[in-house]
Design an enzyme around this catalytic site. Structure first.
Site, PDB file in Angstrom:
ATOM      1  N   GLU A 111      28.067  -5.196  56.578  1.00  0.00           N
ATOM      2  CA  GLU A 111      28.612  -6.224  57.450  1.00  0.00           C
ATOM      3  C   GLU A 111      30.070  -5.945  57.761  1.00  0.00           C
ATOM      4  O   GLU A 111      30.806  -5.381  56.960  1.00  0.00           O
ATOM      5  CB  GLU A 111      28.470  -7.587  56.780  1.00  0.00           C
ATOM      6  N   CYS A 124      37.493  -7.133  59.499  1.00  0.00           N
ATOM      7  CA  CYS A 124      37.221  -7.064  58.056  1.00  0.00           C
ATOM      8  C   CYS A 124      36.090  -6.058  57.860  1.00  0.00           C
ATOM      9  O   CYS A 124      34.990  -6.254  58.371  1.00  0.00           O
ATOM     10  CB  CYS A 124      36.841  -8.461  57.549  1.00  0.00           C
ATOM     11  N   CYS A 131      27.811  -3.885  45.913  1.00  0.00           N
ATOM     12  CA  CYS A 131      28.962  -3.719  45.020  1.00  0.00           C
ATOM     13  C   CYS A 131      28.446  -3.763  43.592  1.00  0.00           C
ATOM     14  O   CYS A 131      27.459  -4.436  43.304  1.00  0.00           O
ATOM     15  CB  CYS A 131      29.947  -4.868  45.242  1.00  0.00           C
ATOM     16  N   CYS A 135      31.074  -9.893  40.249  1.00  0.00           N
ATOM     17  CA  CYS A 135      31.860 -11.136  40.200  1.00  0.00           C
ATOM     18  C   CYS A 135      30.907 -12.307  40.441  1.00  0.00           C
ATOM     19  O   CYS A 135      30.083 -12.268  41.352  1.00  0.00           O
ATOM     20  CB  CYS A 135      32.956 -11.122  41.268  1.00  0.00           C
ATOM     21  N   CYS A 138      30.731 -14.185  44.066  1.00  0.00           N
ATOM     22  CA  CYS A 138      30.682 -13.392  45.302  1.00  0.00           C
ATOM     23  C   CYS A 138      29.242 -13.089  45.716  1.00  0.00           C
ATOM     24  O   CYS A 138      28.421 -12.645  44.910  1.00  0.00           O
ATOM     25  CB  CYS A 138      31.439 -12.088  45.090  1.00  0.00           C
ATOM     26  N   CYS A 355      34.860 -14.955  53.336  1.00  0.00           N
ATOM     27  CA  CYS A 355      34.977 -14.128  52.138  1.00  0.00           C
ATOM     28  C   CYS A 355      33.840 -14.384  51.175  1.00  0.00           C
ATOM     29  O   CYS A 355      33.561 -15.522  50.827  1.00  0.00           O
ATOM     30  CB  CYS A 355      36.251 -14.448  51.375  1.00  0.00           C
TER      31      CYS A 355
HETATM   32  N1  SAH Z   1      36.185  -6.118  45.990  1.00  0.00           N
HETATM   33  C1  SAH Z   1      37.405  -6.423  46.693  1.00  0.00           C
HETATM   34  C2  SAH Z   1      37.215  -6.728  48.178  1.00  0.00           C
HETATM   35  C3  SAH Z   1      36.053  -7.614  48.557  1.00  0.00           C
HETATM   36  S1  SAH Z   1      36.168  -9.334  48.093  1.00  0.00           S
HETATM   37  C4  SAH Z   1      38.152  -7.549  45.985  1.00  0.00           C
HETATM   38  O1  SAH Z   1      37.634  -8.062  45.001  1.00  0.00           O
HETATM   39  O2  SAH Z   1      39.261  -7.890  46.382  1.00  0.00           O
HETATM   40  C5  SAH Z   1      37.393  -9.980  49.171  1.00  0.00           C
HETATM   41  C6  SAH Z   1      37.978 -11.305  48.711  1.00  0.00           C
HETATM   42  O3  SAH Z   1      37.006 -12.342  48.828  1.00  0.00           O
HETATM   43  C7  SAH Z   1      38.419 -11.313  47.268  1.00  0.00           C
HETATM   44  O4  SAH Z   1      39.698 -11.893  47.174  1.00  0.00           O
HETATM   45  C8  SAH Z   1      37.414 -12.221  46.585  1.00  0.00           C
HETATM   46  O5  SAH Z   1      37.981 -12.840  45.462  1.00  0.00           O
HETATM   47  C9  SAH Z   1      37.081 -13.180  47.687  1.00  0.00           C
HETATM   48  N2  SAH Z   1      35.814 -13.870  47.564  1.00  0.00           N
HETATM   49  C10 SAH Z   1      34.655 -13.378  47.068  1.00  0.00           C
HETATM   50  N3  SAH Z   1      33.694 -14.306  47.127  1.00  0.00           N
HETATM   51  C11 SAH Z   1      34.252 -15.417  47.666  1.00  0.00           C
HETATM   52  C12 SAH Z   1      33.747 -16.705  48.013  1.00  0.00           C
HETATM   53  N4  SAH Z   1      32.456 -17.030  47.834  1.00  0.00           N
HETATM   54  N5  SAH Z   1      34.599 -17.577  48.570  1.00  0.00           N
HETATM   55  C13 SAH Z   1      35.892 -17.261  48.807  1.00  0.00           C
HETATM   56  N6  SAH Z   1      36.403 -16.057  48.520  1.00  0.00           N
HETATM   57  C14 SAH Z   1      35.589 -15.138  47.956  1.00  0.00           C
END
Ligand code: SAH
Length: 366
Positions: A111, A124, A131, A135, A138, A355
């Site tokens: 995406e 973006c 991944c 986390c 996410c 995000c």
């Molecule tokens: N792996 C990298 C880049 C991808 S995530 C990283 O961790 O930075 C990009 C951003 O989205 C990160 O700051 C992450 O904390 C945030 N993010 C992930 N899931 C989210 C969600 N459900 N709501 C809001 N932000 C989220």
């Protein structure tokens, strides 16, 4: 709010039949050195010409490359295409944010999101399909790692979105590696894409317009700091105690907060540059006044600014989005401690383009 949803499948072309064992099918997004490697026996300036045609002029056929010899154009056309990743699906949110599903040559889908705000366009991009970091908040994590992307596939996402949104060569826009994947797990390829994005004969973006976001991969942060030129750095912090961060972001068990803070303290920022600390607010988990106090203490003496991101709901994940008033209260606690902080209310929420919401329904494990 009913999003304007458009879905289409681009005309099938042999370009997307798959990758040959001998290398890429498409040269879209390919770096200068890799182009030169495809043209053995030719001087480097031939590769430079090709690089310019692809990235600075958006050539859609080899035939238009009139400063290349006929025989070379014919040979290239027989071996390669100029197709960026193919758009298979698009959804546009009420705020104009557009979420794209792009297919790579092997059919794997990633995406990319086009974000439009007054006076500013941001792309973006994904650095991996899926991944491995797991986390808990996410959406991409639910896929696991499918594969890392090549540099050309990342620069190619930018080319695909430029074409789709009518951005002519030379248009300024921002790029954030905040789509699917952990850029530090694929740093060489991300930096190769960065070179194409910032090359004056490539997409000609200033390094200031490109940001790499990591979950806190300490060796990657240190390696990035040693590189020049390099993109801006963002780090997803999301918790201020190791106990909580270990649970939310398993990468913390490998590189805990003290190690992360040490890497940030060493990070050689350029004049006026700040590292962005992203802090996703999870109601009842990391949004208490004590969290704000610890967050302020963590940032003390570091060249950082904080971006608060209220969590975007992902079905099935065990978290809650705080009310806007709680988000503002958390921000005010930080402001009171003179921390440089802003709130990022994600765009495109109505189409799950925000995000962490970037997971492909069709690719979810059953
Ligand atoms: N792996 C990298 C880049 C991808 S995530 C990283 O961790 O930075 C990009 C951003 O989205 C990160 O700051 C992450 O904390 C945030 N993010 C992930 N899931 C989210 C969600 N459900 N709501 C809001 N932000 C989220």
């Amino acid at each position: 709010m009913v999003p304007d949803t458009v879905s289409f499948v681009a005309a099938d072309s042999p370009a997307h039949a798959g990758r040959t064992a001998s290398g890429p099918t498409s040269v879209a997004g390919l770096s200068r050195p890799r182009l030169a490697a495809l043209l053995p026996g030719l001087p480097d300036w031939r590769a430079d010409q090709l690089f310019r045609w692809i990235h600075a002029r958006h050539a859609t056929s080899f035939a238009v490359m009139t400063d290349l010899p006929d025989a070379l154009r014919t040979d290239l056309a027989a071996r390669f295409t100029l197709e960026p990743p193919r758009a298979v699906h698009r959804r546009q949110a009420a705020d104009g944010t557009t979420r794209w599903v792009l297919a790579l040559e092997d059919g794997i889908e990633v995406e990319a999101v086009y974000i439009t705000e007054p006076g500013r366009t941001t792309l973006c991009l994904s650095s991996q399909a899926g991944c491995r970091l797991a986390c808990t908040f996410c959406a991409t994590a639910t896929l696991g790692l499918v594969r890392s992307l090549e540099g050309r596939e990342m620069a190619g996402q930018a080319l695909a979105l430029m074409r789709a949104h009518g951005l002519p060569p030379g248009s300024p826009f921002n790029v954030v590696f905040m789509g699917m994947g952990e850029p530090m797990d694929n740093l060489d390829a991300v930096l190769e894409a960065f070179d194409v994005l910032t090359d004056a004969d490539g997409l000609a973006l200033s390094w200031r317009r490109v940001t790499l976001s990591t979950a806190g991969h300490v060796p990657g942060i240190l390696a990035l700091g040693r590189r020049a030129p390099r993109p801006r750095l963002a780090v997803s912090l999301n918790a201020t105690t190791d106990a909580l961060r270990d649970r939310l972001m398993p990468i913390n068990r490998r590189w805990p907060l003290a190690a992360l803070r040490g890497a940030l303290a060493e990070f050689p920022v350029r004049s006026g540059e700040r590292v962005t600390l992203e802090y996703v607010l999870l109601a009842g988990e990391n949004d208490a006044d004590e969290d704000a106090a610890r967050l302020a203490a963590f940032t003390r003496g570091l060249p950082v600014r904080i971006n608060l991101i209220p969590w975007n709901e992902v079905d099935g994940l065990p978290h809650h989005r705080p009310a806007d008033a709680g988000v503002e209260r958390f921000r005010d606690r930080l402001l009171a401690r003179r921390v440089n902080v802003s709130i990022r209310f994600s765009r495109g929420r109505d189409v799950a383009a925000a995000c962490g919401q970037l997971a492909l329904e069709g690719m979810r494990p059953a």
